[in-house]
Design an enzyme around this catalytic site. Structure first.
Site, PDB file in Angstrom:
ATOM      1  N   ARG A 230      69.678  34.010  -0.733  1.00 19.89           N
ATOM      2  CA  ARG A 230      69.862  33.312  -2.001  1.00 19.89           C
ATOM      3  C   ARG A 230      70.540  31.975  -1.738  1.00 19.89           C
ATOM      4  O   ARG A 230      71.426  31.857  -0.893  1.00 19.89           O
ATOM      5  CB  ARG A 230      70.709  34.158  -2.967  1.00 19.89           C
TER       6      ARG A 230
ATOM      7  N   HIS B 247      60.765  29.048  -2.193  1.00 22.05           N
ATOM      8  CA  HIS B 247      61.017  30.482  -2.383  1.00 22.05           C
ATOM      9  C   HIS B 247      59.738  31.275  -2.063  1.00 22.05           C
ATOM     10  O   HIS B 247      59.238  32.054  -2.878  1.00 22.05           O
ATOM     11  CB  HIS B 247      61.476  30.769  -3.818  1.00 22.05           C
TER      12      HIS B 247
HETATM   13  P1  NDP Z   1      69.972  44.959   0.345  1.00 18.06           P
HETATM   14  O1  NDP Z   1      70.794  45.223  -0.848  1.00 18.06           O
HETATM   15  O2  NDP Z   1      69.115  46.044   0.903  1.00 18.06           O
HETATM   16  O3  NDP Z   1      70.914  44.439   1.544  1.00 18.06           O
HETATM   17  C1  NDP Z   1      71.910  43.498   1.340  1.00 18.06           C
HETATM   18  C2  NDP Z   1      72.694  43.347   2.631  1.00 18.06           C
HETATM   19  O4  NDP Z   1      73.694  42.349   2.434  1.00 18.06           O
HETATM   20  C3  NDP Z   1      73.424  44.647   3.029  1.00 18.06           C
HETATM   21  O5  NDP Z   1      73.409  44.801   4.420  1.00 18.06           O
HETATM   22  C4  NDP Z   1      74.827  44.386   2.524  1.00 18.06           C
HETATM   23  O6  NDP Z   1      75.856  45.091   3.208  1.00 18.06           O
HETATM   24  C5  NDP Z   1      74.947  42.898   2.790  1.00 18.06           C
HETATM   25  N1  NDP Z   1      76.019  42.326   1.998  1.00 18.06           N
HETATM   26  C6  NDP Z   1      76.133  42.277   0.648  1.00 18.06           C
HETATM   27  N2  NDP Z   1      77.304  41.706   0.312  1.00 18.06           N
HETATM   28  C7  NDP Z   1      77.938  41.406   1.469  1.00 18.06           C
HETATM   29  C8  NDP Z   1      79.181  40.834   1.775  1.00 18.06           C
HETATM   30  N3  NDP Z   1      80.033  40.433   0.820  1.00 18.06           N
HETATM   31  N4  NDP Z   1      79.516  40.674   3.071  1.00 18.06           N
HETATM   32  C9  NDP Z   1      78.685  41.078   4.056  1.00 18.06           C
HETATM   33  N5  NDP Z   1      77.476  41.636   3.831  1.00 18.06           N
HETATM   34  C10 NDP Z   1      77.109  41.795   2.549  1.00 18.06           C
HETATM   35  O7  NDP Z   1      69.079  43.674  -0.007  1.00 18.06           O
HETATM   36  P2  NDP Z   1      67.683  43.260   0.662  1.00 18.06           P
HETATM   37  O8  NDP Z   1      67.833  43.257   2.132  1.00 18.06           O
HETATM   38  O9  NDP Z   1      66.605  44.048   0.070  1.00 18.06           O
HETATM   39  O10 NDP Z   1      67.504  41.780   0.111  1.00 18.06           O
HETATM   40  C11 NDP Z   1      68.472  40.788   0.408  1.00 18.06           C
HETATM   41  C12 NDP Z   1      68.208  39.562  -0.417  1.00 18.06           C
HETATM   42  O11 NDP Z   1      67.053  38.886   0.051  1.00 18.06           O
HETATM   43  C13 NDP Z   1      67.879  39.845  -1.894  1.00 18.06           C
HETATM   44  O12 NDP Z   1      69.047  40.042  -2.632  1.00 18.06           O
HETATM   45  C14 NDP Z   1      67.187  38.591  -2.293  1.00 18.06           C
HETATM   46  O13 NDP Z   1      68.195  37.720  -2.749  1.00 18.06           O
HETATM   47  C15 NDP Z   1      66.602  38.036  -0.992  1.00 18.06           C
HETATM   48  N6  NDP Z   1      65.146  38.012  -0.999  1.00 18.06           N
HETATM   49  C16 NDP Z   1      64.510  36.798  -0.869  1.00 18.06           C
HETATM   50  C17 NDP Z   1      63.143  36.706  -0.853  1.00 18.06           C
HETATM   51  C18 NDP Z   1      62.463  35.413  -0.632  1.00 18.06           C
HETATM   52  O14 NDP Z   1      61.252  35.293  -0.881  1.00 18.06           O
HETATM   53  N7  NDP Z   1      63.156  34.399  -0.151  1.00 18.06           N
HETATM   54  C19 NDP Z   1      62.286  37.909  -1.017  1.00 18.06           C
HETATM   55  C20 NDP Z   1      63.054  39.135  -1.092  1.00 18.06           C
HETATM   56  C21 NDP Z   1      64.419  39.168  -1.093  1.00 18.06           C
HETATM   57  P3  NDP Z   1      75.864  46.707   3.247  1.00 18.06           P
HETATM   58  O15 NDP Z   1      74.767  47.065   4.232  1.00 18.06           O
HETATM   59  O16 NDP Z   1      77.194  47.054   3.759  1.00 18.06           O
HETATM   60  O17 NDP Z   1      75.579  47.176   1.863  1.00 18.06           O
END
Ligand code: NDP
Length: 309
Positions: free
Chosen positions: A224, A272
């Site tokens: 994001r 995006h």
């Molecule tokens: P998930 O919820 O599966 O994973 C999120 C990851 O981020 C987890 O490993 C989580 O940690 C980590 N995280 C969240 N907050 C923190 C923090 N404060 N500090 C450290 N690590 C953190 O999400 P996805 O992998 O499915 O997707 C991630 C993002 O990718 C989506 O939210 C979206 O914004 C983006 N996206 C973009 C696309 C594009 O076309 N550009 C397409 C699809 C998605 P933990 O493992 O401990 O929970």
């Protein structure tokens, strides 16, 4: 009972055909044509009109047509007792991984320099570090980040991943929490952010964090946009601290025409487009989740209100 499709940029007929054949007992309505608000049990949506989601008294789940839910949650009246199911379809996971890999190889093999050389007709081979001399840092080890980290590791890169809680990924050094972020930033030459936007990740990649990175590092952001402080990134690019950035997501989308990223010679912009929703594979995941709910099971993955992702 009905399923409501509320995605103005989506191909409603394609989704109608898929749902009619897979879940024939449900009527398929396309917003704003809703025969009865009482019949709507499931909503498939990306950016619903503000205030709309609270209108359906028998709603069982809201399905985001994307991994993020920020577009749905901009509505302050989204019902909190209805699960919001995120979309992680195999095709977008694959596409996100390929996208990250494309830019990592682009920077690793100096294609950004060759593109500039071509414009001035210069024939000059550039030295480069082999994949095993690069450490890739993947920020976010969730549904998207884990396969990305694995892909890089399988190709011979050293890989470090970072998440909120500690993860375990084969061949990847897994770091966790703010305290271990400097360790990752200090050792990696290519950073891929796949972090969701939360109150904790908002502005996370700022001048303080860029200062911890190796000189001449590369940044790829497919999570994001607001995770990056734009002003600080421009300064890091101008100083050479960061040698190149591939940005797919932005704090404001579409990226405003006057934004300095557009004209910056070290910035590569895509709209995006890293992991667009693949209709066919998305339908399969959503239908399977509806079937789970109907069997009394939990859908997956569900937006967590407490964590904010
Ligand atoms: P998930 O919820 O599966 O994973 C999120 C990851 O981020 C987890 O490993 C989580 O940690 C980590 N995280 C969240 N907050 C923190 C923090 N404060 N500090 C450290 N690590 C953190 O999400 P996805 O992998 O499915 O997707 C991630 C993002 O990718 C989506 O939210 C979206 O914004 C983006 N996206 C973009 C696309 C594009 O076309 N550009 C397409 C699809 C998605 P933990 O493992 O401990 O929970």
């Amino acid at each position: 009972m009905s399923i409501l499709f509320c995605w103005e940029n989506g191909d409603a007929e394609l989704w109608r055909n898929e749902f009619s054949s897979r879940l024939p007992d449900y009527e398929f309505n396309v917003h704003p044509d809703v025969r009865s608000i009482y019949d709507v049990q499931y909503i498939l949506t990306w950016m619903p009109p503000i205030g709309d989601l609270k209108r359906y008294p028998n709603l069982k789940a809201i399905f985001s047509i994307g991994a993020g839910c920020d577009h749905i949650l901009r509505d302050p009246e989204v019902p909190r007792d209805i699960p919001i199911v995120r979309l992680i379809d195999d095709a977008s996971v694959r596409d996100m991984s390929h996208f990250a890999l494309h830019w990592a190889l682009h920077f690793q093999r100096n294609f950004h320099i060759y593109a500039k050389q071509q414009r001035i007709r210069r024939w000059q081979r550039q030295p480069y570090h082999t994949v095993d001399e690069h450490c890739v840092g993947v920020l976010g080890l969730g549904g998207m980040g884990t396969p990305i980290a694995r892909l890089f590791a399988d190709l011979g890169f050293e890989v470090a991943g970072w998440s909120r809680t500690r993860r375990k990924v084969d061949k990847v050094t897994c770091l966790a929490g703010l305290g271990e972020l400097p360790q990752l930033l200090g050792k990696t030459s290519i950073v891929v952010s796949v972090l969701p936007l939360t109150s904790d990740t908002d502005g996370l990649l700022n001048s303080e964090r860029f200062a911890l990175m190796k000189d001449g590092s590369f940044l790829i952001n497919i999570g994001r946009g607001s995770v990056i402080n734009d002003v600080d990134l421009i300064a890091a690019l101008d100083s050479g601290k960061i040698a190149g950035a591939a940005l797919d997501v932005f704090a404001t989308e579409p990226l405003p025409a006057e934004h300095p990223f557009w004209g910056h010679s070290h910035v590569h912009i895509t709209p995006h487009a890293a992991g667009p929703t693949n209709d066919t594979s998305a339908v399969v995941q959503i239908v399977s989740n509806i079937e789970k709910i109907e069997r009394g099971e939990e859908p997956y993955p569900v937006w967590d209100w407490a964590l904010g992702y």
